[in-house]
Design a protein around this motif. Structure first.
Motif, short mmCIF file in Angstrom:
data_model
loop_
_atom_site.label_atom_id
_atom_site.label_comp_id
_atom_site.label_asym_id
_atom_site.label_seq_id
_atom_site.Cartn_x
_atom_site.Cartn_y
_atom_site.Cartn_z
N SER A 15 0.83 -1.20 0.00
CA SER A 15 0.00 0.00 0.00
C SER A 15 0.86 1.25 0.00
O SER A 15 0.59 2.21 -0.73
CB SER A 15 -0.93 -0.01 1.22
N ALA A 16 1.92 1.23 0.81
CA ALA A 16 2.81 2.40 0.88
C ALA A 16 3.54 2.62 -0.44
O ALA A 16 3.75 3.76 -0.87
CB ALA A 16 3.81 2.21 2.02
N VAL A 17 3.93 1.53 -1.12
CA VAL A 17 4.62 1.65 -2.41
C VAL A 17 3.74 2.37 -3.42
O VAL A 17 4.19 3.20 -4.21
CB VAL A 17 5.02 0.25 -2.93
N LYS A 18 2.43 2.05 -3.38
CA LYS A 18 1.49 2.67 -4.33
C LYS A 18 1.19 4.13 -3.98
O LYS A 18 1.10 4.99 -4.87
CB LYS A 18 0.18 1.88 -4.34
N GLN A 19 1.06 4.41 -2.69
CA GLN A 19 0.61 5.73 -2.27
C GLN A 19 1.77 6.71 -2.07
O GLN A 19 1.66 7.87 -2.42
CB GLN A 19 -0.21 5.61 -0.98
#
Length: 421
Positions: free
Chosen positions: A245-249
């Motif tokens: 999720s952090a990689v995407k956001q």
């Protein structure tokens, strides 16, 4: 999990090369968006395939695995879910929930309802175990009968069957031989940690990212995804989801390395916990069932703790036992295969023969509810509980002159009765 199509790394699936030309059945047979197979469907398909293999004069080998499904295949009527007329999977459950909205309520509300319709089953489940509580209610609503009554009937049929059992009739699947590949905890944990590291090197993060993107597409399309079952419960995906999720956001975040490391450690911990659970299932579920079916003398433990001794302790012994079995020769006692086999099997039989004392006790300090006296005693003498007691004393929540720690912050609760201190 290996029955799902694709995902070779996250499910640690055998490669085509590793199968060495041996036909493997049911691998990669379920689409990611397909309803998870209930145990009855697995049993039906596996039994059909086993019969076909035997019909060709070949030897079927069932490999675990998920012990719940294997036990469902091995032991007739062992699982109450066999009685559950919900073969349609999610569709039938959704229809049932439409008629009975309580099935969509909280675990606490469902447990209260279960106490009304089937108090015996309500006492068996942990208050937070929403899945098992819901299943007991589904059985009641789908069949009009209490799951506890179905269990009682199954026990009665088994006892009647084996009171006049003729061993020559064999198992419903035919004559069977079982191997338990066992590794001591310390060696196994080290091996599991190394396996997770290897999975990461082989592309685990890329594969979980694909699953994450697939999930986001379904959610964006307005689909309802039940993440309490199916591939979403696989070890590795949930643990890396915060990182993904952090990689995407926030792809430039300085926290990514920390989240990745946390995902790896969490995956290792979950894998070790699952291995521990598998051994406990074998001891508390499979071995008692084998005793009931008079098949315990067909279970052989092979000690795989030392990889350097694999050839002697696992391969040679396993092949020789299989040869004797297929030739119809007299098999040795499972307790005589090795010192480890004797130690583990004797201990497992002794533990399975001890009936746990039902109770329902809650440790308010640790926020844990235990359902047997044995588990309660293990908890209040555990390091975690004693550490919590010491911490509470330091915070002056418990006077130093209070009662001994074994009795601290323990309350026993019963349905519809106020908690006592």
């Amino acid at each position: 999990m290996q029955m799902y199509r694709g995902l070779p790394i996250i499910t640690n699936k055998l490669s085509v090369e590793e199968r060495r030309g041996i036909p493997h059945h049911l691998l990669g047979s379920i689409e990611l968006d397909e309803d998870p197979w209930v145990v009855t469907r697995f049993k039906r398909e596996a039994t059909r395939i086993i019969s076909e293999i035997r019909g060709r004069g070949k030897l079927p080998i069932v490999v675990g695995g998920t012990s719940y499904y294997l036990d469902g295949l091995l032991f007739e009527g062992r699982l109450v879910d066999d009685q559950l007329a919900l073969e349609g999977g999610a569709a039938d459950r959704e229809e049932l929930a439409e008629k009975h909205p309580i099935l969509r309520d909280s675990a606490e509300a469902m447990l209260q309802k279960l106490r009304e319709v089937d108090p015996v089953m309500a006492e068996k489940w942990h208050p937070n175990d929403a899945r098992k509580i819901r299943t007991s209610l589904e059985i009641y609503y789908a069949t009009g009968r209490r799951a506890s009554d179905i269990y009682a009937e199954q026990r009665s049929r088994r006892e009647s069957k084996w009171a006049s059992h003729d061993r020559s009739q064999g198992h419903s699947l035919g004559q069977i031989l079982l191997f338990w590949l066992y590794a001591r905890r310390e060696a196994l944990n080290e091996r599991l940690d190394e396996r997770v590291d290897k999975m990461v090197q082989n592309g685990l993060l890329s594969e979980t990212a694909e699953v994450y993107d697939y999930l986001q597409r379904r959610l964006a399309a307005g689909e309802t995804v039940d993440r309490s079952k199916g591939i979403w419960q696989s070890i590795g995906f949930r643990q890396f989801e915060p990182y993904l999720s952090a990689v995407k956001q926030t792809p430039e975040s300085s926290e990514l390395a920390k989240l990745k490391a946390a995902g790896i450690e969490s995956t290792k911990a979950a894998t070790r916990q699952y291995a521990k659970y598998q051994v406990r299932w074998m001891t508390m579920k499979t071995i008692p069932s084998l005793q009931d079916e008079q098949l315990l003398d067909r279970l052989y433990l092979l000690d795989s703790s030392d990889v350097q001794s694999w050839h002697n302790e696992v391969l040679e012994k396993g092949v020789e036992l299989a040869r004797q079995f297929l030739a119809g020769e007299q098999l040795p006692s499972p307790f005589d295969v090795s010192d480890t086999a004797r130690e583990v099997l004797v201990g497992s039989v002794e533990r399975s023969n001890r009936e746990d004392t039902p109770c329902r006790k809650t440790c308010e300090l640790c926020q844990k509810t235990l359902l047997t006296e044995e588990l309660w005693q293990a908890h209040i003498t555990s390091r975690k509980h004693l550490k919590a007691v010491r911490g509470a004393r330091k915070r002056m929540l418990i006077p130093a002159h209070a009662v001994p720690s074994r009795a601290l912050v323990a309350v026993e609760t019963e349905p519809d009765r106020p908690r006592g201190t």
